[in-house]
Design a protein around this motif. Structure first.
Motif, short mmCIF file in Angstrom:
data_model
loop_
_atom_site.label_atom_id
_atom_site.label_comp_id
_atom_site.label_asym_id
_atom_site.label_seq_id
_atom_site.Cartn_x
_atom_site.Cartn_y
_atom_site.Cartn_z
N LYS A 11 66.65 27.77 23.50
CA LYS A 11 65.97 29.01 23.62
C LYS A 11 65.33 29.05 25.02
CE LYS A 11 65.53 30.09 18.81
NZ LYS A 11 64.79 30.60 17.71
N ASP A 12 64.81 28.02 25.47
CA ASP A 12 64.14 27.92 26.46
C ASP A 12 64.91 27.77 27.89
OD1 ASP A 12 61.74 28.46 25.26
OD2 ASP A 12 61.06 26.08 25.36
N HIS A 13 66.03 27.27 27.82
CA HIS A 13 66.64 26.76 29.07
C HIS A 13 68.33 27.08 29.18
CE1 HIS A 13 63.36 24.46 29.88
NE2 HIS A 13 63.40 23.96 28.75
N LEU A 14 68.80 27.35 27.93
CA LEU A 14 70.37 27.54 27.93
C LEU A 14 70.74 28.83 28.15
CD1 LEU A 14 73.18 26.29 27.97
CD2 LEU A 14 73.01 26.27 25.32
N TRP A 15 71.45 29.26 29.14
CA TRP A 15 71.92 30.56 29.29
C TRP A 15 73.59 30.60 28.97
CZ3 TRP A 15 69.87 33.95 33.95
CH2 TRP A 15 70.23 35.27 33.91
N MET A 16 73.52 31.14 27.61
CA MET A 16 75.18 31.16 27.34
C MET A 16 75.90 32.31 27.79
SD MET A 16 74.60 29.92 23.33
CE MET A 16 73.01 31.05 23.12
N HIS A 17 77.21 32.25 27.75
CA HIS A 17 77.84 33.00 28.35
C HIS A 17 78.49 34.39 27.57
CE1 HIS A 17 79.77 30.07 31.73
NE2 HIS A 17 78.70 29.74 31.09
#
Length: 469
Positions: A11-17
């Motif tokens: 939730k803090d770091h991963l930007w999902m496509h």
């Protein structure tokens, strides 16, 4: 890693496509840890049947030790080297092997890192090819409404849907769009007495567009064998034969965008074989490595290479990772498995069963149509089957994304819910799936869509609670 910490880090770091990131403020991010065959597992150990082959990609399923071994061996030998003025054995062998599979004189293979890059390469090649042969005014492309061809600026411009394009406009100039072949909602279907007439009208849309734009300005027509967006829109019989004739008539290149449809998805190595047409260029990716390593390719007929065989000529396009040696090893191992395990035959042998099982869904009052071929199907949902009444945007949100999508996931089926066009549920399982997996997927779909019927009845009764999550 601790599961709770993993959730927080995601939730803090991963930007999902293509993901609504805000939905995970109050719920966990689904985290898939491993897979085996047609199944994958999450951090809680829950098992899911992968009804989308990852993303139309994992042709051979998950956990393949043969492909992993090929990747490891290649990494130890030559982990990376570009194919800029050099070659390596894997790229040479794979190019030759793909050329052998491809129909006719589609003998030249230009490697990319993925499907969007392959489409980008095809448009750039078409433009430079015509410039090299003295027709620099040819730069436009014709594609179809709702069609999806990628996300880079060139490929995005060829896309036929406004949903993902509008925010990035102005895009690359030159792309024009015509009616697709979706019979269920086509304006042509009303005026046609049979499928032959329907195929002709759809093809004539492309001819009219070429004539309107000016044949000396049009470089290429980009078409998927089966159009993905809109829910597996099939070509009517004879359609591609007429498109080939039209392209030949005006000297326009025919590009078969097979990022999804190549490498067995339709029961043939290439989708153009399924529908018996000869393109000038095939773009492909996804299944070429069964998804184990990113890779794509543009395959062209011999004549498109001819202007670049002079000593001072270069196709002014390339990328660092196109033809990556590890990706080539994964692709070669994938093709080996196709042959040893009779993957194409498995798809063709089970296609009739898959269709018959899916057709059971049409018993449900909100299933308007089931369509597709091979291991690639779309189920279109409607508010009223008799009138083909469509859902409003708010209703689609409630039924498709707030109800069906999470419920299918809860029931252990990974598939795709999509409203680019009309609401559809898509299935595209690993090509290794057999009767048991097919029935499991359809059983879950039948059960969950049956539950959705109650939601739709509430919508018809204008009950506000039906639009709530």
């Amino acid at each position: 890693m601790d599961t709770k910490q993993m959730q927080q880090d995601a939730k803090d770091h991963l930007w999902m496509h293509f993901t609504r990131m805000g939905t995970y403020k109050k719920q966990d991010v689904p985290v898939i840890t491993h897979g085996e065959g047609c199944y994958v597992y999450d951090t809680n150990g829950k098992k899911y049947i992968d009804g989308l082959a990852g993303l139309f990609t994992s042709q051979l399923g998950h956990g393949r030790k043969d492909i992993a071994k090929a990747i490891a061996e290649q990494t130890e030998k030559l982990g990376f080297f570009p194919i800029w003025s050099y070659a390596h054995p894997g790229a040479i062998e794979l190019a030759k092997r793909i050329a052998d599979y491809a129909p006719g004189d589609l003998n030249r293979v230009f490697f990319t890192s993925g499907g969007g890059e392959a489409v980008e390469a095809a448009w750039k090649l078409a433009r430079q090819y015509f410039a090299e042969i003295g027709e620099p005014g040819r730069y436009k492309v014709i594609a179809r409404n709702l069609a999806y061809h990628g996300t880079s600026f060139g490929a995005l411009s060829i896309n036929g849907g406004a949903t993902i394009k509008g925010v990035f406009e102005p895009l690359v100039p030159g792309a024009r769009h015509v009616e697709n072949t979706g019979l269920y909602r086509s304006r042509h279907a009303v005026n046609c007495d049979n499928m032959e007439e329907f195929a002709e009208e759809c093809a004539l849309d492309i001819e009219r567009a070429i004539e309107f734009e000016g044949p000396d300005t049009v470089a290429a027509v980009f078409l998927e064998p089966i159009q993905n967006v809109g829910g597996c829109l099939l070509p009517p019989e004879g359609y591609f034969k007429r498109i080939r004739e039209i392209c030949d008539k005006y000297g326009v290149l025919l590009v078969s965008d097979e990022v999804i449809c190549a490498f067995g998805r339709l029961g043939y190595m290439f989708g153009c074989e399924r529908f018996e047409y000869m393109p000038d260029i095939i773009t492909c990716a996804k299944g070429i490595t069964s998804g184990f390593v990113p890779m794509g390719a543009m395959i062209t007929r011999d004549f498109l290479m001819e202007p670049f065989l002079d000593d001072d000529k270069i196709f002014l396009h390339g990328s660092t990772f196109g033809g990556h040696p590890v990706a080539c090893a994964a692709a070669l191992a994938t093709l080996d498995a196709f042959e040893k395990e009779n993957i194409l035959e498995n798809v063709r042998n089970n296609e009739a069963l898959f269709k018959s099982e899916l057709n059971k869904l049409t018993e449900l009052p909100i299933v308007g149509e089931v369509r597709g071929a091979g291991y690639f199907y779309g189920i279109e949902l409607v508010k009223d089957k008799a009138t083909k009444q469509m859902f409003t945007e708010a209703e689609s949100e409630a039924i498709l994304f707030k109800f069906l999508s999470p419920r299918l996931y809860e029931e252990g089926l990974m598939c795709r819910t999509d409203d680019r066009g009309e609401p559809v549920v898509q299935l595209s399982p690993p090509l290794t799936a057999g009767p048991d997996e097919i029935r499991e997927m359809v059983d879950i779909l039948y059960r969950v869509i049956s539950e959705a019927v109650e939601k739709v009845e509430a919508l018809k009764a204008k009950k506000p609670e039906a639009l709530s999550a």
